[in-house]
Motif scaffolding. Structure first.
Motif, PDB file in Angstrom:
ATOM      1  N   ASP A  80       0.804  -1.231   0.000  1.00  0.00           N
ATOM      2  CA  ASP A  80       0.000   0.000   0.000  1.00  0.00           C
ATOM      3  C   ASP A  80       0.835   1.278   0.000  1.00  0.00           C
ATOM      4  OD1 ASP A  80       0.769  -0.034   2.684  1.00  0.00           O
ATOM      5  OD2 ASP A  80      -1.257   0.216   3.457  1.00  0.00           O
ATOM      6  N   ILE A  87      -5.192   0.355  -5.332  1.00  0.00           N
ATOM      7  CA  ILE A  87      -6.080   0.165  -4.181  1.00  0.00           C
ATOM      8  C   ILE A  87      -7.272  -0.705  -4.558  1.00  0.00           C
ATOM      9  CG2 ILE A  87      -7.582   1.355  -2.535  1.00  0.00           C
ATOM     10  CD1 ILE A  87      -5.649   3.746  -2.754  1.00  0.00           C
ATOM     11  N   PRO A 106      -2.697  -5.309   0.831  1.00  0.00           N
ATOM     12  CA  PRO A 106      -2.100  -4.000   1.106  1.00  0.00           C
ATOM     13  C   PRO A 106      -0.891  -4.079   2.037  1.00  0.00           C
ATOM     14  CG  PRO A 106      -4.331  -4.147   2.021  1.00  0.00           C
ATOM     15  CD  PRO A 106      -4.098  -5.381   1.224  1.00  0.00           C
TER      16      PRO A 106
END
Length: 118
Positions: A80, A87, A106
């Motif tokens: 992430d 995303i 993530p």
């Protein structure tokens, strides 16, 4: 371009340790829920993005070659905060990557991690 048959490709993966017993491709840490090798279990991270169902064998091999894992062990480097991470869409836990095929956690990591630029 190399004249590499599927059989030869699979044999070479086996020699490199990418394939597990019975020819099944294994990811970093094994079966995605195992804590073998020091990785966190699915329960510890809340969900897994190790499901490679529907991916081509070459895409799975690439995930393995790049050492993709659901839980980064490198401080400050997670998917992430990588510039290649996309995303997750609403209703999904796993995002994607512009380079690595398949679901991406993530909190994951792979060897091509690149810091986001401002």
């Amino acid at each position: 371009m190399s004249d590499l048959s599927r059989r030869k490709f699979v044999q070479q993966l086996s020699l490199l340790g990418v394939l597990g017993a019975g020819g099944a491709v294994t990811g970093c840490g094994g079966g995605g829920g195992s804590s073998e090798g020091g990785g966190a279990t699915d329960a510890e991270v809340g969900f897994s993005c190790m499901d490679t169902t529907g991916l081509e064998e070459t895409d799975i091999a690439m995930r393995n070659t790049l050492m993709y894992t659901d839980q980064s062990e490198t401080e400050g480097q997670t998917c992430d905060n990588c510039q290649l991470y996309v995303i997750a869409e609403a209703g999904s836990n796993c995002g994607t990557c512009t380079t690595v095929k398949g679901p991406i956690h993530p909190d994951g990591w792979c060897s091509i991690w690149a810091a986001q630029t401002a």
